[in-house]
Design a protein around this motif. Structure first.
Motif, short mmCIF file in Angstrom:
data_model
loop_
_atom_site.label_atom_id
_atom_site.label_comp_id
_atom_site.label_asym_id
_atom_site.label_seq_id
_atom_site.Cartn_x
_atom_site.Cartn_y
_atom_site.Cartn_z
N ALA A 1 0.71 -1.35 0.03
CA ALA A 1 0.14 -0.01 0.03
C ALA A 1 0.84 1.32 -0.01
CB ALA A 1 -0.93 0.03 1.19
N VAL A 2 2.06 1.28 0.67
CA VAL A 2 2.79 2.37 0.75
C VAL A 2 3.30 2.56 -0.45
CG1 VAL A 2 4.97 3.08 1.95
CG2 VAL A 2 3.19 2.21 3.34
N GLU A 3 3.83 1.63 -1.15
CA GLU A 3 4.50 1.76 -2.34
C GLU A 3 3.51 2.44 -3.47
OE1 GLU A 3 7.72 -0.66 -5.20
OE2 GLU A 3 6.04 -1.77 -4.11
N LYS A 4 2.53 1.97 -3.54
CA LYS A 4 1.61 2.32 -4.17
C LYS A 4 1.24 3.73 -4.28
CE LYS A 4 -0.79 -2.08 -5.83
NZ LYS A 4 -2.14 -2.92 -5.80
N TYR A 5 0.91 3.94 -2.91
CA TYR A 5 0.36 5.35 -2.56
C TYR A 5 1.56 6.30 -3.16
CZ TYR A 5 -0.74 9.85 -0.14
OH TYR A 5 -0.75 11.06 0.13
N PHE A 6 2.80 6.11 -2.73
CA PHE A 6 3.72 6.99 -3.15
C PHE A 6 3.97 7.30 -4.36
CE2 PHE A 6 4.01 7.35 1.71
CZ PHE A 6 4.29 8.54 2.04
N HIS A 7 3.83 6.23 -5.09
CA HIS A 7 4.07 6.25 -6.55
C HIS A 7 2.96 7.16 -7.28
CE1 HIS A 7 3.46 4.77 -10.79
NE2 HIS A 7 5.04 4.77 -10.53
N ARG A 8 1.84 6.98 -6.61
CA ARG A 8 0.73 7.82 -7.25
C ARG A 8 0.68 9.26 -6.70
NH1 ARG A 8 -5.78 6.37 -5.93
NH2 ARG A 8 -6.72 8.35 -7.26
N PHE A 9 1.44 9.56 -5.55
CA PHE A 9 1.37 10.86 -4.86
C PHE A 9 2.79 11.00 -4.43
CE2 PHE A 9 -2.94 9.38 -4.06
CZ PHE A 9 -3.68 10.36 -4.87
N PRO A 10 3.70 11.30 -5.22
CA PRO A 10 4.94 11.47 -4.83
C PRO A 10 5.49 12.79 -4.10
CG PRO A 10 5.05 12.09 -7.26
CD PRO A 10 3.67 11.37 -6.78
N GLU A 11 4.47 13.45 -4.14
CA GLU A 11 4.89 14.86 -3.32
C GLU A 11 4.41 14.83 -1.98
OE1 GLU A 11 6.99 17.14 -4.57
OE2 GLU A 11 7.29 15.77 -6.24
N SER A 12 3.41 13.78 -1.56
CA SER A 12 2.81 13.73 -0.18
C SER A 12 3.97 13.48 0.83
CB SER A 12 1.75 12.56 -0.27
OG SER A 12 0.78 12.71 -0.85
N TRP A 13 3.80 13.87 1.85
CA TRP A 13 4.66 13.88 3.06
C TRP A 13 4.25 12.77 3.85
CZ3 TRP A 13 4.95 19.02 6.51
CH2 TRP A 13 5.14 19.99 5.68
N VAL A 14 3.05 12.22 3.90
CA VAL A 14 2.48 11.28 4.74
C VAL A 14 1.26 10.54 4.01
CG1 VAL A 14 2.96 12.63 6.97
CG2 VAL A 14 0.76 12.76 5.82
N LEU A 15 1.45 9.23 4.50
CA LEU A 15 0.07 8.35 4.27
C LEU A 15 -0.26 7.89 5.96
CD1 LEU A 15 -1.88 6.61 2.78
CD2 LEU A 15 0.00 5.17 2.66
N ARG A 16 -1.48 8.63 6.01
CA ARG A 16 -2.08 8.34 7.34
C ARG A 16 -2.82 6.88 7.42
NH1 ARG A 16 -6.05 12.35 10.99
NH2 ARG A 16 -6.11 10.88 12.86
N LEU A 17 -2.35 5.95 8.06
CA LEU A 17 -2.91 4.68 7.99
C LEU A 17 -4.35 4.58 8.82
CD1 LEU A 17 0.15 2.52 8.45
CD2 LEU A 17 -1.00 3.09 6.26
N GLN A 18 -5.13 3.76 8.64
CA GLN A 18 -6.48 3.84 9.27
C GLN A 18 -6.21 2.98 10.54
OE1 GLN A 18 -9.99 4.55 10.35
NE2 GLN A 18 -9.62 4.91 8.17
N LYS A 19 -6.42 3.51 11.70
CA LYS A 19 -5.91 2.87 12.98
C LYS A 19 -7.38 2.44 13.83
CE LYS A 19 -4.60 5.59 16.35
NZ LYS A 19 -3.47 6.40 17.23
N LEU A 20 -7.22 1.59 14.23
CA LEU A 20 -8.74 0.90 15.29
C LEU A 20 -7.95 0.72 16.62
CD1 LEU A 20 -11.31 -0.56 15.64
CD2 LEU A 20 -10.33 -2.77 15.04
N ASN A 21 -8.48 1.29 17.44
CA ASN A 21 -7.90 1.10 18.97
C ASN A 21 -8.85 -0.28 19.33
OD1 ASN A 21 -6.91 3.48 18.73
ND2 ASN A 21 -8.14 4.68 19.92
N ILE A 22 -7.94 -0.92 20.14
CA ILE A 22 -8.35 -2.15 20.73
C ILE A 22 -8.19 -2.41 22.08
CG2 ILE A 22 -8.49 -4.65 20.43
CD1 ILE A 22 -7.71 -4.47 17.59
N ASP A 23 -9.20 -2.67 22.86
CA ASP A 23 -8.88 -2.91 24.40
C ASP A 23 -7.62 -4.10 24.42
OD1 ASP A 23 -9.57 -4.40 27.17
OD2 ASP A 23 -10.12 -2.33 27.33
N MET A 24 -6.56 -3.79 25.40
CA MET A 24 -5.62 -4.87 25.57
C MET A 24 -6.28 -6.27 25.95
SD MET A 24 -3.93 -3.71 29.21
CE MET A 24 -2.77 -5.11 29.24
N LYS A 25 -7.26 -6.13 26.46
CA LYS A 25 -7.84 -7.63 26.95
C LYS A 25 -8.88 -8.23 25.95
CE LYS A 25 -8.80 -5.71 31.77
NZ LYS A 25 -9.70 -5.20 32.72
N ASP A 26 -8.90 -7.55 24.81
CA ASP A 26 -9.90 -8.20 23.98
C ASP A 26 -9.06 -9.03 22.66
OD1 ASP A 26 -11.66 -8.70 21.90
OD2 ASP A 26 -12.37 -6.82 21.51
#
Length: 317
Positions: A94-119
């Motif tokens: 995903a990183v390789e494809k993204y920055f090939h498409r948008f070489p001037e971008s600084w960042v790719l913000r990944l989708q993050k899921l918060n999960i309780d440590m007990k789950d």
């Protein structure tokens, strides 16, 4: 650089990570370098994988360990990850494809899921396929519709603006620090971790960031402060351009699993100290002043937590 890895994943650690975490880290496919940064006098775990670089920081603490990791990142892109959080095994693609498409971008913000440590069931759930970056439409932020989607509720690549650092200081904080901030609303971000950054952007900022931590002559590092928000906002302030779009935010399903802990299990950190470093280095940005004053109320709470730890009433991490 010959044989330069695509992605460096940097993790400060005390070496207490689980075998399950390490097993899943090493499942990441593609051209990747893993940088594990230990504090002094900690036994380094033997890992039989040529992609792993183990480094001993000259100082103990989150800030120096993360900084040393960034200095030794050889990848074209960087991802900072804690030693109990998980990343999708196909993230490199995903990183390789993204920055090939948008070489001037600084960042790719990944989708993050918060999960309780007990789950544990959710933590160990099989990963869903990452959407094809080449096929995703662009979700634009416009002046007429600055927040076009609810949190995380978008199907394409959502434009990520630079933090609005030029906001005015809210003078009400001088009289009442408990005012809710509004300048931090939106799709910009403050933190550094769990976001893929262009390494050249980071290396450009590191010398100045190092100088900014020198506050009292011989005191070069502040181990008890947080490097996450400091570095995320520092890089943006270092190259600030009003209303710039610096990258995009990936849609669901998640590519990062952030393991959430009970606050009582986390070590005390005086994050306001690192926030003050931002104001010290970039005093013209009202956004940073608002951040500092809005966090001052947390200092007595942190002091209380330190005292409880010393009295042995609260378990450490």
């Amino acid at each position: 650089m010959n044989n330069q890895p695509l992605l460096s994943i940097i993790t400060p650690t005390l070496g207490k990570f689980s075998d399950y975490w390490l097993e899943n880290l090493l499942k990441i496919e593609g051209s990747v370098q893993f940088v594990l940064v230990y504090p002094p006098n900690v036994k380094i775990k033997a890992i039989d994988d040529p992609r792993v670089t183990a480094i001993v920081s000259p100082y103990k603490g989150e800030m120096p360990q993360r900084f040393v990791g960034l200095l030794n990142a050889q990848g074209k892109y960087i991802l900072a990850l804690d030693d109990d959080d998980y990343v999708h095994p196909q993230v490199c693609s995903a990183v390789e494809k993204y920055f090939h498409r948008f070489p001037e971008s600084w960042v790719l913000r990944l989708q993050k899921l918060n999960i309780d440590m007990k789950d544990e069931v959710r933590i160990k759930q099989a990963w869903e396929e990452i959407p094809d970056v080449d096929q995703l439409e662009i979700c634009k932020k416009t002046p007429e519709n600055p927040y076009p989607y609810n949190q995380g509720n978008f199907q394409g690549l959502l434009e990520v603006p630079i933090a609005p650092l030029d906001k005015n200081f809210d003078w009400r904080y001088l009289f009442w620090p408990f005012i809710n901030r509004t300048d931090n609303n939106g799709y910009h971000f403050e933190n550094f971790n769990n976001i893929v950054w262009r390494n050249d952007i980071i290396q450009q900022a590191l010398p100045e960031l190092s100088q900014a931590t020198k506050v009292l002559g011989a005191v070069t590092w502040i181990p008890s402060s947080g490097f996450d928000r400091l570095s995320g906002l520092f890089v943006q302030a270092n190259l600030f351009e009003k209303d710039a779009i610096i990258g995009h935010w990936m849609p669901k399903p998640e590519q990062i699993r952030y393991i959430d802990k009970d606050p009582a299990l986390k070590p005390p950190r005086f994050h306001v100290i690192s926030d003050v470093l931002l104001v010290k280095h970039f005093p013209k940005y009202g956004y940073l002043w608002n951040l500092v004053f809005s966090k001052l109320y947390g200092v007595p709470r942190t002091v209380g937590k330190v005292m409880k730890l010393k009295l042995g009433k609260t378990p450490q991490k």
